[in-house]
Design a protein around this motif. Structure first.
Motif, PDB file in Angstrom:
ATOM      1  N   SER A   1     -18.209 -54.214  15.050  1.00  0.00           N
ATOM      2  CA  SER A   1     -18.541 -52.803  14.789  1.00  0.00           C
ATOM      3  C   SER A   1     -19.298 -52.709  13.464  1.00  0.00           C
ATOM      4  O   SER A   1     -19.009 -53.438  12.510  1.00  0.00           O
ATOM      5  CB  SER A   1     -17.281 -51.950  14.714  1.00  0.00           C
ATOM      6  OG  SER A   1     -16.648 -51.895  15.970  1.00  0.00           O
ATOM      7  N   ILE A   2     -20.184 -51.750  13.391  1.00  0.00           N
ATOM      8  CA  ILE A   2     -21.004 -51.609  12.187  1.00  0.00           C
ATOM      9  C   ILE A   2     -20.193 -51.072  11.005  1.00  0.00           C
ATOM     10  O   ILE A   2     -20.350 -51.526   9.878  1.00  0.00           O
ATOM     11  CB  ILE A   2     -22.210 -50.667  12.466  1.00  0.00           C
ATOM     12  CG1 ILE A   2     -23.226 -51.366  13.373  1.00  0.00           C
ATOM     13  CG2 ILE A   2     -22.874 -50.220  11.170  1.00  0.00           C
ATOM     14  CD1 ILE A   2     -24.416 -50.492  13.746  1.00  0.00           C
ATOM     15  N   CYS A   3     -19.328 -50.102  11.258  1.00  0.00           N
ATOM     16  CA  CYS A   3     -18.651 -49.485  10.110  1.00  0.00           C
ATOM     17  C   CYS A   3     -17.131 -49.528  10.268  1.00  0.00           C
ATOM     18  O   CYS A   3     -16.604 -49.961  11.284  1.00  0.00           O
ATOM     19  CB  CYS A   3     -19.146 -48.051   9.896  1.00  0.00           C
ATOM     20  SG  CYS A   3     -18.274 -46.820  10.878  1.00  0.00           S
TER      21      CYS A   3
ATOM     22  N   PRO B   1     -23.826 -44.419  10.495  1.00  0.00           N
ATOM     23  CA  PRO B   1     -23.645 -45.321   9.352  1.00  0.00           C
ATOM     24  C   PRO B   1     -24.748 -46.381   9.268  1.00  0.00           C
ATOM     25  O   PRO B   1     -25.252 -46.841  10.295  1.00  0.00           O
ATOM     26  CB  PRO B   1     -22.294 -45.972   9.624  1.00  0.00           C
ATOM     27  CG  PRO B   1     -21.556 -44.967  10.448  1.00  0.00           C
ATOM     28  CD  PRO B   1     -22.610 -44.344  11.320  1.00  0.00           C
TER      29      PRO B   1
ATOM     30  N   VAL C   1     -16.956 -39.226  10.854  1.00  0.00           N
ATOM     31  CA  VAL C   1     -17.716 -40.397  10.405  1.00  0.00           C
ATOM     32  C   VAL C   1     -18.547 -40.083   9.165  1.00  0.00           C
ATOM     33  O   VAL C   1     -18.920 -40.993   8.406  1.00  0.00           O
ATOM     34  CB  VAL C   1     -18.597 -40.950  11.561  1.00  0.00           C
ATOM     35  CG1 VAL C   1     -19.796 -40.067  11.819  1.00  0.00           C
ATOM     36  CG2 VAL C   1     -19.015 -42.392  11.298  1.00  0.00           C
TER      37      VAL C   1
ATOM     38  N   CYS D   1     -17.714 -50.190  19.305  1.00  0.00           N
ATOM     39  CA  CYS D   1     -16.921 -49.014  18.931  1.00  0.00           C
ATOM     40  C   CYS D   1     -17.053 -47.916  19.975  1.00  0.00           C
ATOM     41  O   CYS D   1     -16.041 -47.334  20.393  1.00  0.00           O
ATOM     42  CB  CYS D   1     -17.357 -48.529  17.549  1.00  0.00           C
ATOM     43  SG  CYS D   1     -16.666 -46.944  17.064  1.00  0.00           S
ATOM     44  N   ARG D   2     -18.279 -47.637  20.424  1.00  0.00           N
ATOM     45  CA  ARG D   2     -18.469 -46.548  21.388  1.00  0.00           C
ATOM     46  C   ARG D   2     -17.652 -46.787  22.655  1.00  0.00           C
ATOM     47  O   ARG D   2     -16.883 -45.946  23.095  1.00  0.00           O
ATOM     48  CB  ARG D   2     -19.960 -46.408  21.737  1.00  0.00           C
ATOM     49  CG  ARG D   2     -20.260 -45.240  22.667  1.00  0.00           C
ATOM     50  CD  ARG D   2     -21.735 -45.159  23.024  1.00  0.00           C
ATOM     51  NE  ARG D   2     -22.190 -46.305  23.790  1.00  0.00           N
ATOM     52  CZ  ARG D   2     -23.033 -47.229  23.367  1.00  0.00           C
ATOM     53  NH1 ARG D   2     -23.530 -47.152  22.141  1.00  0.00           N
ATOM     54  NH2 ARG D   2     -23.398 -48.241  24.131  1.00  0.00           N
TER      55      ARG D   2
ATOM     56  N   SER E   1     -16.183 -41.533  17.218  1.00  0.00           N
ATOM     57  CA  SER E   1     -17.160 -42.633  17.163  1.00  0.00           C
ATOM     58  C   SER E   1     -18.560 -42.042  17.241  1.00  0.00           C
ATOM     59  O   SER E   1     -18.830 -41.189  18.092  1.00  0.00           O
ATOM     60  CB  SER E   1     -16.929 -43.562  18.362  1.00  0.00           C
ATOM     61  OG  SER E   1     -18.034 -44.430  18.493  1.00  0.00           O
ATOM     62  N   CYS E   2     -19.455 -42.495  16.356  1.00  0.00           N
ATOM     63  CA  CYS E   2     -20.807 -41.914  16.371  1.00  0.00           C
ATOM     64  C   CYS E   2     -21.622 -42.444  17.538  1.00  0.00           C
ATOM     65  O   CYS E   2     -22.683 -41.928  17.847  1.00  0.00           O
ATOM     66  CB  CYS E   2     -21.520 -42.185  15.053  1.00  0.00           C
ATOM     67  SG  CYS E   2     -22.245 -43.842  14.931  1.00  0.00           S
ATOM     68  N   GLY E   3     -21.126 -43.510  18.178  1.00  0.00           N
ATOM     69  CA  GLY E   3     -21.780 -44.019  19.381  1.00  0.00           C
ATOM     70  C   GLY E   3     -22.922 -44.980  19.117  1.00  0.00           C
ATOM     71  O   GLY E   3     -23.564 -45.467  20.043  1.00  0.00           O
ATOM     72  N   GLN E   4     -23.156 -45.289  17.837  1.00  0.00           N
ATOM     73  CA  GLN E   4     -24.309 -46.130  17.515  1.00  0.00           C
ATOM     74  C   GLN E   4     -24.151 -47.564  17.992  1.00  0.00           C
ATOM     75  O   GLN E   4     -25.101 -48.188  18.444  1.00  0.00           O
ATOM     76  CB  GLN E   4     -24.524 -46.102  15.995  1.00  0.00           C
ATOM     77  CG  GLN E   4     -25.695 -46.890  15.519  1.00  0.00           C
ATOM     78  CD  GLN E   4     -25.847 -46.870  14.001  1.00  0.00           C
ATOM     79  OE1 GLN E   4     -26.885 -47.214  13.498  1.00  0.00           O
ATOM     80  NE2 GLN E   4     -24.838 -46.487  13.256  1.00  0.00           N
ATOM     81  N   CYS E   5     -22.931 -48.109  17.865  1.00  0.00           N
ATOM     82  CA  CYS E   5     -22.775 -49.511  18.278  1.00  0.00           C
ATOM     83  C   CYS E   5     -21.787 -49.612  19.457  1.00  0.00           C
ATOM     84  O   CYS E   5     -20.786 -48.889  19.528  1.00  0.00           O
ATOM     85  CB  CYS E   5     -22.385 -50.407  17.107  1.00  0.00           C
ATOM     86  SG  CYS E   5     -20.841 -50.018  16.295  1.00  0.00           S
TER      87      CYS E   5
ATOM     88  N   LEU F   1     -14.985 -47.367  10.899  1.00  0.00           N
ATOM     89  CA  LEU F   1     -14.303 -46.617  11.960  1.00  0.00           C
ATOM     90  C   LEU F   1     -13.951 -47.555  13.113  1.00  0.00           C
ATOM     91  O   LEU F   1     -12.796 -47.678  13.512  1.00  0.00           O
ATOM     92  CB  LEU F   1     -15.182 -45.448  12.432  1.00  0.00           C
ATOM     93  CG  LEU F   1     -14.530 -44.443  13.382  1.00  0.00           C
ATOM     94  CD1 LEU F   1     -15.201 -43.075  13.289  1.00  0.00           C
ATOM     95  CD2 LEU F   1     -14.500 -44.889  14.827  1.00  0.00           C
ATOM     96  N   GLY F   2     -14.958 -48.247  13.616  1.00  0.00           N
ATOM     97  CA  GLY F   2     -14.722 -49.153  14.738  1.00  0.00           C
ATOM     98  C   GLY F   2     -13.890 -50.365  14.342  1.00  0.00           C
ATOM     99  O   GLY F   2     -13.118 -50.894  15.148  1.00  0.00           O
TER     100      GLY F   2
END
Ligand code: FMN
Ligand code: SF4
Length: 506
Positions: free
Chosen positions: A482-484, A292, A274, A450-451, A443-447, A486-487
């Motif tokens: 998703s925020i970015c 992100p 990410v 996506c997580r 996945s960074c897990g922030q949202c 990736l998701g």
């Protein structure tokens, strides 16, 4: 007190010395940086390459990472991983890891700090025994085009006009027109910064490794010209940790630059895909977890250290001196209605995988036949991924020009042009499962979409019968919420399989 942006570099130094990060050392680091221990712990534990240890735990003597990306998986990476685990000494940690940017030499392994191409047990053992070989002292970077900027032969406006005229677009995957981006950063109040995105983590992509390996001076010159044009007062290079050989070379080359020029800071990533997303990369450069941000970072108030920041991909910057030396370099080069050149990272079932600088807009068959020596003997083109893990599957029967904007109608995109070629020998369902697990892991897990979405999709794709309605729903929510990228792009994997290869989607 050291600035927070040095935290990740200090974590690297600690781990290089001690083999891992123990709680007591993290607490000492927190005191030195005047941060809460929890902040240092949460930053360190975010990155896959940092080994978190208890105070009384012994660190492994070395870490061996075996690539589990699609091109390595099809060349026996799983068996190699098993063999290394069973055969290497027990004090060596053997792990599976995402793409290492050596897809044209699959299977790839990072043995300590040595990249091992077409790896086998003997080569990995030898690499561990020998360690990294010192790279030869570089010749000083010539930077002839930069000299033309500095002596007044080229104006800032002329540089930006040349970029506009050339049609150069961001080669990190988004394809944003480079001249326009430089203008927008230059128009904001200084001080400004330039960031070189050398994080290259998209499975199947290895072109930035190629450019940094074969022409690091040209990439640095491109970055210096960018800094001069937008009047930035420093350059930060964010290089993925999987490229330790290139770190050594770049550090050597930077040391040859004349004193008094724009300062260049070389920073290492720590194993997080990410971080290639530009706002996550900026967070990481600031010494934090790579989460992100919601807005593009070249908007003034959200750049690195709150300053207007120009983020460009390695390849984008590589082309800058070439274009200024020959403004017509891309003229008349395209194919199938496209213009210019495109760099394709080709891997998988072709006779000669590698980085191919070719007319923009070739079809996959033209690319394979004219630049890759055809298919590997015994293999027939069945499917391909035009843009790595994120760009979706296409069937051999669909051959749009490989260019920006042409894949979207078929449910994918070209991104960084990582073309992975698949044949009758490949089970596309297994490839889709591999790629989905990759996104769940990264996945960074922030949202939440996506997580949870990537993890749930990985589980759904492992079931004997796929729940298409649920996968559709999941894709919709992930794409919308998703925020970015990736998701937003992860659903391309299973949605493109469902669309073009229903026979592989049980
Ligand atoms: C999940 C994700 C991963 C990305 N990885 C990379 C990368 O490894 N390298 C890169 O240059 N750009 C990557 N990008 C694109 C960057 O966000 C950004 O668009 C690019 O660095 C801008 O430079 P350019 O205009 O020269 O392409 C990624 C984007 C996303 C959403
Ligand atoms: S989309 Fe995924 S990677 Fe991107 S911010 Fe959300 S959780 Fe993180």
């Amino acid at each position: 007190m050291p600035p927070r942006n040095l935290l990740i570099e200090r974590l690297h130094q600690l781990q290089d010395r001690l083999g891992g990060l123990r709680r007591r050392d993290l607490a000492a680091l927190a005191a030195e940086f005047r941060l809460a221990p929890s902040e240092v712990f949460e930053t360190a534990s975010f990155y896959a390459h940092f080994r978190m240890l208890d105070d009384d735990e012994t660190a492994p003597t070395a870490t061996v990472r075996v690539c589990n990306g699609p091109s390595c998986a099809m060349r026996g990476a799983a068996a190699l991983h098993g063999g290394l685990r069973a055969g290497l000494a027990p004090d060596i940690a053997v792990e599976e890891a995402p793409c290492m940017g050596l897809c044209d030499h699959a299977p790839a392994v990072l043995a300590g700090k040595v990249p091992v191409r077409t790896a086998d047990f003997a080569k990995v053992s030898e690499a561990l025994k020998q360690g990294p070989s010192p790279s030869p002292a570089p010749s000083p970077a010539a930077c002839r085009t930069l000299a033309r900027c500095l002596d007044g032969s080229l104006s800032r406006d002329a540089v930006m006009a040349a970029l506009d005229g050339s049609g150069l677009r961001g080669m990190g995957g988004a394809g944003f027109p480079t001249g326009r981006k430089w203008r927008s950063v230059a128009a904001q109040a200084g001080p400004r910064l330039v960031v070189v995105n050398a994080d290259e983590g998209e499975p199947g992509t290895f072109k930035d490794r190629h450019f940094l390996d074969t022409a690091p001076d040209q990439v640095l010159e491109g970055a210096l010209i960018a800094a001069w044009t937008v009047q930035a007062d420093s350059i930060h290079i964010y290089l993925r940790d999987e490229y330790p050989d290139l770190h050594q070379r770049l550090a050597g080359l930077i040391a040859t630059l004349p004193a008094g020029g724009t300062p260049i800071h070389l920073r290492r990533g720590a194993g997080a895909y990410v971080c290639g997303e530009e706002s996550a990369l900026i967070e990481s450069l600031e010494g934090k977890r790579a989460l992100p941000r919601q807005r593009p970072p070249y908007v003034a108030e959200v750049g690195l250290f709150g300053r207007p920041t120009l983020v460009n991909n390695v390849e984008t910057l590589y082309w800058v001196p070439a274009i200024l030396g020959n403004p017509g370099i891309f003229d008349g080069q395209g194919r199938n209605g496209q213009k210019g050149l495109h760099t394709y990272s080709v891997s998988g079932r072709v006779a000669r995988p590698g980085v191919k600088i070719a007319p923009n807009g070739l079809t996959v068959t033209e690319l394979i036949d004219e630049f890759c020596g055809g298919m590997e003997p015994g293999h027939r083109l069945v499917a391909y991924l035009p843009g790595g893990a994120s760009g979706g599957f296409l069937p051999a029967s669909l051959q749009p020009p490989l260019a920006f904007g042409t894949i979207e109608p078929h449910g994918g995109f070209i991104g960084s042009a990582a073309v992975i070629v698949l044949s009758q020998a490949d089970d596309l369902r297994v490839v889709a499962q591999n790629l989905t697990r990759f996104f769940a892991h990264e996945s960074c897990g922030q949202c939440t979409p996506c997580r949870l979405g990537t993890a749930q999709a990985a589980e759904l794709l492992d079931r004997p019968v796929w729940d298409r309605d649920l996968l559709d729903d999941l894709s919709h929510v992930m794409r919308q919420a998703s925020i970015c990228g990736l998701g937003q792009a992860a659903p391309n994997v299973w949605q493109s399989l469902l669309r073009h290869f229903p026979e592989f989607a049980p």
